[in-house]
Design an enzyme around this catalytic site. Structure first.
Site, short mmCIF file in Angstrom:
data_model
loop_
_atom_site.label_atom_id
_atom_site.label_comp_id
_atom_site.label_asym_id
_atom_site.label_seq_id
_atom_site.Cartn_x
_atom_site.Cartn_y
_atom_site.Cartn_z
CB SER A 141 -0.92 0.03 1.22
OG SER A 141 -1.69 1.21 1.22
CE LYS A 144 -2.75 -2.59 -0.52
NZ LYS A 144 -3.66 -2.45 -1.63
CG HIS A 203 -4.86 -0.92 3.79
ND1 HIS A 203 -5.04 -0.43 2.51
CD2 HIS A 203 -4.06 -0.04 4.42
CE1 HIS A 203 -4.39 0.71 2.38
NE2 HIS A 203 -3.78 0.97 3.52
CG ASN A 204 -6.97 -1.77 -0.68
OD1 ASN A 204 -6.00 -1.50 0.03
ND2 ASN A 204 -6.85 -1.99 -1.96
CD GLU A 208 -7.40 3.19 -0.24
OE1 GLU A 208 -7.66 3.36 -1.45
OE2 GLU A 208 -6.42 2.53 0.15
#
Length: 478
Positions: A130, A184, A187-188, A191
């Protein structure tokens, strides 16, 4: 003796090229290969003086130029291209060599590839990266998942390539199989929620209070000096401040249609599979989907005219109220994401270290924010409440923000301004803190039409009522 590279990078589009340059700048020898050789030539021509590069035009030569056991980062589009590159590499690899997928692959695909390559006596790491193109070059947040032995081989390289915060690398061993790509993915998803919340705050300032982009930019810049300090708040101020060659704010000329590549949708789908109420992230995904229906929205505006919104006066109290609503909703988004990580770790046997995830997200990545230090402390040494909102700092923060949060959501509803992330976050908060909600009726309805049974507060076991027969209740299990 022929010098060999420490690591290879296969796929030299922007992210791959920048990762290769990052490793070379940190003193590592980097073998580079791209299917279209022109990109390899371009990299060497423009940046060959940044470090030790080992360019190749043939896959066999590329693999042979790397020291064994060979770690090779592949940076290609997720899906079928990853499988194609793996098959292209396999004939040239030796036992124990390591393929590292640094793209945004779906974690179940990574699970499959991990076991497939294990059978071939090769090692596979799914590594979330990232930070975008700038992070790839200057230092990203890196989330590698695979075997510990495979990670040990690349650890000295990736921990130096990663962003550094307070002397700590934003990279750690995540777990086995597809755990790195799962982390990940979440995480996205966070986001997505974070960006949607920012967008809703912007919409309120613009539509309800009539502020121009430059003025809103200054508000976000001020917020970035306080508890909302984060990369996304910082770049929001920058985007809103940008003026194009017409002399007008660039943001006002950008088409109101948000694209997506799939990681947010995957996060929501995974939450459904795991039974996690991931409302903030899911609403952010739906908001992007609705934004993509521009022609339908244009037609609906004609048939369903929106009442004119009279511009309201704004002072510091109104600005602070939107800030508090944003902060409280942001806490909910992170709390839901970390709950998803907790449940996935238990279900898939990954033993994720949540404090370490908060640590590596403090720098390099898109969701880096000041309050990740608070999350890190909450989960330090395996501690932490079942839900992040129940931790003292976050509980106090949402309780303090609650009056403003309600005021902002009510104002948006009154004025017909959609705030799905603000509103769903508040609804989740209200639902979370109710010891007894209305689902008793829901379960009664399920029993009526489908004989799905129900539990009682005053008796143990499961029960069914013969609703349309004699109305009698029968116990069906203990």
């Amino acid at each position: 003796m022929t010098e060999l590279a420490d690591i290879g990078v296969m796929g030299l589009a922007v992210m791959g090229a920048n990762l290769a340059r990052n490793a070379a700048r940190k003193g590592f020898g980097v073998a580079v290969y791209n299917r279209h050789g022109g990109r390899t030539d371009e990299l060497i021509e423009n940046y060959g003086t940044e470090g030790r590069f080992f360019p190749s035009k043939q896959v066999a030569d590329f693999v042979a130029s790397i020291a064994r056991p060979r770690p090779i980062i592949i940076m290609v589009k997720a899906g079928k291209p990853v499988d194609e590159v793996i098959e292209e590499l396999i004939p040239h690899l030796d036992e124990g060599d390591i393929i590292i997928d640094g793209g945004n692959s779906l974690f179940t695909d990574t699970n499959r590839r991990f076991h497939y390559l294990t059978e071939k006596k090769l090692r596979f790491i799914g590594m979330g990266v990232s930070g975008g193109e700038e992070g790839a070059l200057e230092g990203p947040s890196m989330m590698p998942g695979g075997t510990r032995e495979a990670y040990a081989r690349i650890e000295p390289i990736v921990t130096r390539m990663a962003a550094q915060v307070d002397g700590e690398p934003c990279c750690t061993y995540i777990g086995t199989e597809g755990s790195g790509h799962f982390v990940k993915m979440v995480h996205n998803g966070i986001e997505y929620a974070d960006m949607q919340l920012i967008t809703e705050a912007y919409d309120l300032f613009k539509t309800v209070y009539g502020l121009d982009a430059g003025t809103i930019s200054k508000i976000f810049a001020d917020w970035n000096t306080g508890e909302l300090n984060s990369y996304l708040i910082e770049i929001t101020a920058a985007v809103l401040a940008k003026v194009d060659d017409t002399g007008k704010p660039l943001v006002d000329s950008i088409v109101d249609e948000a694209e997506q590549k799939g990681t947010g949708r995957w996060t929501a789908q995974s939450a459904l599979d795991l039974g996690i109420p991931l409302t903030s992230i899911t609403e952010a995904v739906f908001a992007r989907a609705l934004s993509a229906r521009r022609s339908a929205r244009a037609e609906a505006e004609k048939l369903l005219p929106h009442p004119a919104v009279a511009t309201l006066p704004i002072g510091q109290a109104e600005i602070d109220a939107i800030r508090d609503a944003l902060y409280a909703s942001k806490i909910v988004a992170y709390a839901q994401g970390f709950e998803q990580l907790t449940v996935a770790s238990q279900q898939y046997g990954w033993d994720l270290k949540l404090d370490e995830l908060a640590t590596i997200w403090r720098g390099g990545c898109i969701i880096r924010a000041r309050f990740l230090n608070r999350i890190r402390e909450a989960y330090k040494s395996g501690g932490g409440a079942a839900n992040l909102i129940l931790e003292d700092y976050f509980r106090d923060a949402v309780l303090k923000a609650e009056p403003a949060w309600r005021k902002v959501v009510a104002l948006a509803v009154e004025k017909g301004i959609p705030v799905p992330a603000f509103a769903s976050s508040l609804a989740y908060y209200d639902g979370l803190r109710r010891a007894r909600g209305p689902a008793n009726l829901l379960q009664g309805l399920r029993d009526y039409f489908g004989a799905h049974t129900y539990a009682r507060l005053d008796k143990s076991g499961k029960f069914h009522t013969r609703w349309s027969q004699d109305g009698a209740e029968v116990q069906v299990s203990q």
